[in-house]
Write a protein that holds these residues in place. Sequence first.
Motif, PDB file in Angstrom:
ATOM      1  N   UNK A 173       0.838  -1.197   0.000  1.00 38.79           N
ATOM      2  CA  UNK A 173       0.000   0.000   0.000  1.00 38.79           C
ATOM      3  C   UNK A 173       0.872   1.245   0.000  1.00 38.79           C
ATOM      4  N   UNK A 174       0.375   2.305  -0.647  1.00 41.82           N
ATOM      5  CA  UNK A 174       1.114   3.548  -0.763  1.00 41.82           C
ATOM      6  C   UNK A 174       0.393   4.707  -0.107  1.00 41.82           C
ATOM      7  N   UNK A 175       1.134   5.503   0.637  1.00 46.93           N
ATOM      8  CA  UNK A 175       0.596   6.685   1.309  1.00 46.93           C
ATOM      9  C   UNK A 175       1.400   7.911   0.918  1.00 46.93           C
ATOM     10  N   UNK A 176       0.728   9.062   0.922  1.00 48.58           N
ATOM     11  CA  UNK A 176       1.387  10.317   0.547  1.00 48.58           C
ATOM     12  C   UNK A 176       1.979  11.058   1.730  1.00 48.58           C
ATOM     13  N   UNK A 177       1.373  10.893   2.908  1.00 45.88           N
ATOM     14  CA  UNK A 177       1.773  11.705   4.060  1.00 45.88           C
ATOM     15  C   UNK A 177       2.079  10.819   5.264  1.00 45.88           C
ATOM     16  N   UNK A 178       3.138  11.162   5.953  1.00 42.23           N
ATOM     17  CA  UNK A 178       3.546  10.401   7.132  1.00 42.23           C
ATOM     18  C   UNK A 178       2.454  10.437   8.197  1.00 42.23           C
ATOM     19  N   UNK A 179       1.915  11.621   8.465  1.00 42.91           N
ATOM     20  CA  UNK A 179       0.943  11.763   9.550  1.00 42.91           C
ATOM     21  C   UNK A 179      -0.318  10.941   9.278  1.00 42.91           C
ATOM     22  N   UNK A 180      -0.794  10.960   8.045  1.00 37.47           N
ATOM     23  CA  UNK A 180      -1.992  10.176   7.716  1.00 37.47           C
ATOM     24  C   UNK A 180      -1.717   8.687   7.890  1.00 37.47           C
ATOM     25  N   UNK A 181      -0.562   8.231   7.444  1.00 39.88           N
ATOM     26  CA  UNK A 181      -0.221   6.815   7.578  1.00 39.88           C
ATOM     27  C   UNK A 181      -0.109   6.413   9.046  1.00 39.88           C
ATOM     28  N   UNK A 182       0.460   7.291   9.869  1.00 31.71           N
ATOM     29  CA  UNK A 182       0.589   6.989  11.289  1.00 31.71           C
ATOM     30  C   UNK A 182      -0.767   6.828  11.956  1.00 31.71           C
ATOM     31  N   UNK A 231       1.816  -6.544   5.926  1.00 35.79           N
ATOM     32  CA  UNK A 231       1.617  -5.422   5.007  1.00 35.79           C
ATOM     33  C   UNK A 231       2.928  -4.660   4.784  1.00 35.79           C
ATOM     34  N   UNK A 232       3.162  -4.264   3.523  1.00 39.18           N
ATOM     35  CA  UNK A 232       4.344  -3.488   3.149  1.00 39.18           C
ATOM     36  C   UNK A 232       3.880  -2.076   2.802  1.00 39.18           C
ATOM     37  N   UNK A 233       4.434  -1.088   3.487  1.00 41.30           N
ATOM     38  CA  UNK A 233       4.021   0.300   3.284  1.00 41.30           C
ATOM     39  C   UNK A 233       5.053   1.069   2.467  1.00 41.30           C
ATOM     40  N   UNK A 234       4.561   1.804   1.472  1.00 44.43           N
ATOM     41  CA  UNK A 234       5.396   2.615   0.584  1.00 44.43           C
ATOM     42  C   UNK A 234       5.019   4.083   0.764  1.00 44.43           C
ATOM     43  N   UNK A 235       5.990   4.930   1.017  1.00 45.64           N
ATOM     44  CA  UNK A 235       5.760   6.376   1.018  1.00 45.64           C
ATOM     45  C   UNK A 235       5.979   6.879  -0.399  1.00 45.64           C
ATOM     46  N   UNK A 236       4.920   7.389  -1.015  1.00 42.08           N
ATOM     47  CA  UNK A 236       5.002   7.815  -2.412  1.00 42.08           C
ATOM     48  C   UNK A 236       4.877   9.327  -2.574  1.00 42.08           C
ATOM     49  N   UNK A 237       4.606  10.040  -1.467  1.00 39.53           N
ATOM     50  CA  UNK A 237       4.495  11.490  -1.525  1.00 39.53           C
ATOM     51  C   UNK A 237       5.780  12.171  -1.113  1.00 39.53           C
ATOM     52  N   UNK A 238       5.814  13.475  -1.270  1.00 44.11           N
ATOM     53  CA  UNK A 238       6.998  14.255  -0.898  1.00 44.11           C
ATOM     54  C   UNK A 238       7.256  14.136   0.600  1.00 44.11           C
ATOM     55  N   UNK A 239       8.520  14.084   0.961  1.00 43.50           N
ATOM     56  CA  UNK A 239       8.911  13.903   2.352  1.00 43.50           C
ATOM     57  C   UNK A 239       9.755  15.078   2.814  1.00 43.50           C
ATOM     58  N   UNK A 240       9.339  15.711   3.909  1.00 45.21           N
ATOM     59  CA  UNK A 240      10.131  16.770   4.518  1.00 45.21           C
ATOM     60  C   UNK A 240      11.261  16.122   5.316  1.00 45.21           C
ATOM     61  N   UNK A 241      12.399  16.763   5.300  1.00 47.90           N
ATOM     62  CA  UNK A 241      13.556  16.205   5.998  1.00 47.90           C
ATOM     63  C   UNK A 241      13.287  16.008   7.487  1.00 47.90           C
ATOM     64  N   UNK A 242      12.477  16.913   8.086  1.00 43.94           N
ATOM     65  CA  UNK A 242      12.209  16.791   9.523  1.00 43.94           C
ATOM     66  C   UNK A 242      11.251  15.646   9.860  1.00 43.94           C
ATOM     67  N   UNK A 243      10.716  14.983   8.832  1.00 42.30           N
ATOM     68  CA  UNK A 243       9.861  13.814   9.034  1.00 42.30           C
ATOM     69  C   UNK A 243      10.587  12.518   8.699  1.00 42.30           C
ATOM     70  N   UNK A 244      11.888  12.613   8.418  1.00 40.38           N
ATOM     71  CA  UNK A 244      12.636  11.433   7.970  1.00 40.38           C
ATOM     72  C   UNK A 244      12.619  10.324   9.017  1.00 40.38           C
ATOM     73  N   UNK A 245      12.793  10.686  10.278  1.00 45.88           N
ATOM     74  CA  UNK A 245      12.852   9.665  11.327  1.00 45.88           C
ATOM     75  C   UNK A 245      11.527   8.918  11.438  1.00 45.88           C
ATOM     76  N   UNK A 246      10.423   9.665  11.393  1.00 41.58           N
ATOM     77  CA  UNK A 246       9.108   9.028  11.470  1.00 41.58           C
ATOM     78  C   UNK A 246       8.856   8.151  10.240  1.00 41.58           C
ATOM     79  N   UNK A 247       9.296   8.619   9.072  1.00 41.42           N
ATOM     80  CA  UNK A 247       9.099   7.842   7.845  1.00 41.42           C
ATOM     81  C   UNK A 247       9.885   6.538   7.891  1.00 41.42           C
TER      82      UNK A 247
END
Length: 237
Positions: free
Chosen positions: A66-75, A88-104
Amino acid sequence: MSPHDPATRPALDRLAPDRLTTVIESIARAAALAKRRADEVTLIAVSKTQGNESILPLLAAGQRDFGENRVQEAQAKWPALREVYPETILHLIGQLQSNKAEEAVALFDAIHSVDRPSLVAALARAMDRSGRRPTCFIQVNIGDEEQKGGCAIGDLTALLREARTADLPVAGLMAIPPAGVDAAPYFALLAKIARDQGLAGLSMGMSGDFETAVTIGATHVRVGTALFGARQVGDGA
């Protein structure tokens, strides 16, 4: 018909496996045309803006990527879903801010939108701290569009060098062609660039063009509407 209306749940439960089967069969036909195996292509169900009630029927039908665009929505939704479907395998397919790297890095198994040196550095730090190493794809701005994320084609070699030096697990390239034009030339260009860079992974193709992408060599296709149906007005899409 809104997926948030409990009365529509039985209809969603029936539609999900049918839509999934249709997409899987389309991938198989496209792969056969290109003399490829269908299992060389990973189908990513794009679940951004979809609630659990829309996702669960696809999970029950056997879909696992499954693919998500935003870290917060996926969380907000995937920890509970993964308790039931831990494979389940999760794919981040949206733009990622550097300050969200750890959460991603903590949540996702693959990140398809690595596009700048600062993000490479942030992901490398997060991976070193956590010990998790999600697969990475370098996003290329294949149509040279100002409004889109992605590394410029001319900057790709340098960015790849930085990613490899940082020991990111780079599997391939990702791109989104310009809307409203034939996507095939852009897919072919991305495939050529990947070959030139010694990369096997190609994350390209969405609901309207995934079959074309498969014939040109896509290893990952990102499909939303063909699996979930048209988005509802007011669903945040």
